[in-house]
Write an enzyme that holds these catalytic residues in place. Structure first.
Site, PDB file in Angstrom:
ATOM      1  N   TYR A  55       0.867  -1.183   0.000  1.00 57.60           N
ATOM      2  CA  TYR A  55       0.000   0.000   0.000  1.00 57.60           C
ATOM      3  C   TYR A  55       0.901   1.228   0.000  1.00 57.60           C
ATOM      4  O   TYR A  55       1.483   1.596   1.023  1.00 57.60           O
ATOM      5  CB  TYR A  55      -0.916  -0.022   1.224  1.00 57.60           C
TER       6      TYR A  55
ATOM      7  N   LYS B  20      -1.035  -1.184  -4.301  1.00 54.28           N
ATOM      8  CA  LYS B  20      -2.135  -0.220  -4.338  1.00 54.28           C
ATOM      9  C   LYS B  20      -1.487   1.154  -4.410  1.00 54.28           C
ATOM     10  O   LYS B  20      -0.852   1.608  -3.452  1.00 54.28           O
ATOM     11  CB  LYS B  20      -3.025  -0.336  -3.103  1.00 54.28           C
TER      12      LYS B  20
END
Length: 292
Positions: free
Chosen positions: A133, A161
């Site tokens: 992330y 992400k």
């Protein structure tokens, strides 16, 4: 594994400030009915920092049950600032979890060498594939395309992400030369359309709890090369995302879901406060008429 739209679920609370498990299950089935490829539990949208361990376990349990029934990918957010505690959390994930969304170490700003060492150590411990992330405006740690590309060569690192606050040069560089088996999913809702146009495989999008079918159609249009349709739809959905993020996530989303009768309260936990009436009303209007 990460293709399509994955929805990070809110964690609804009832009037007694307890996790509303039935509402989570209802939301999960609804977004999967509308074409979502998977669910994300215990992300920022799920207010993971405000949940105690027992509440987190209940959220995971219901999401595992739904994803097993629906044969959908469940990704669980795992956040930590040191390898030992994060590795323990990864090893404790129950059967049925398909991937872990792990934030770049935050606040410490360990440098990119530290980021590489951190994820390489976790990749040797994790029972499920990792999704990095990357969200530098929250973590304070920049991560270059070269670093992500290096991490992406590890067989237990499935993707990233990407939520850099826009489309930056690193996003362009990364998407232009991806390691085999490593995928980029968009994490900034308002910028998902241009990221898909550059070759992202999908998105993890809080906004997709509303108008899920449209976000799924957007991803499909770019993948099919239908630029005209994708561009028009992307502009409309960007307006929706802007309205839903007018106040801190997930306060406006919860306000809209409550107004639609999908969750029992719009409540969030401190330090978040419920969204104002004007923001919720505007978001509801845009959600019904995203082109206006």
């Amino acid at each position: 594994m990460l293709r399509g739209i994955h929805v990070p679920l809110v964690t609804p609370f009832n009037t007694a400030d307890e996790v509303a498990v039935e509402a989570i299950e209802k939301l999960a089935h609804q977004v999967l009915d509308d074409g979502a490829a998977g669910l994300v539990a215990l992300g920022t949208t799920g207010e993971v920092a405000a949940l105690d361990p027992e509440e987190r376990a209940r959220v995971i349990e219901v999401c595992v049950r739904v994803c097993r029934q629906r044969q959908a990918l469940l990704t669980v957010g795992v956040t930590g600032n040191d390898v030992r505690s994060t590795a323990r959390a990864l090893r404790s994930l129950p059967e049925g979890v398909g991937a872990a969304l792990v934030t770049v170490p935050y606040f410490l700003r360990p440098g990119e060498r530290g980021v590489v060492a951190y994820f390489e150590a976790l990749a040797e411990e994790t029972p499920v594939p990792l999704v990095i992330y990357h969200i530098p405006y929250r973590t304070g740690q920049a991560v270059s395309a070269a670093t992500l590309r290096r991490l992406g060569t590890h067989p237990m690192v499935a993707g990233v992400k990407y939520a850099a606050g826009g489309i930056d040069q690193d996003a362009v560089d990364l998407l232009g030369d991806l390691p085999d088996g490593f995928e980029v999913v968009g994490g900034d809702d308002a910028f998902i359309s241009p990221l898909l146009a550059l070759g992202a495989s999908g998105g993890i999008l809080a906004s997709a709890q509303l108008r899920t079918r449209d976000f799924v159609e957007l991803a499909g249009a770019w993948q099919a090369g239908d630029a005209g349709r994708a561009r028009a739809l992307g502009h409309r959905l960007a307006r929706l995302s802007a309205a839903l993020f007018a106040e801190p996530n997930p306060t406006v989303i919860k306000g809209v879901l409550h107004a639609q009768g999908l969750i029992p309260t719009p409540d969030v936990r401190l330090p978040l406060l419920p969204a104002g009436e004007a923001a919720v009303s505007q978001a509801r209007l845009v959600a019904v008429h995203p082109g206006e």
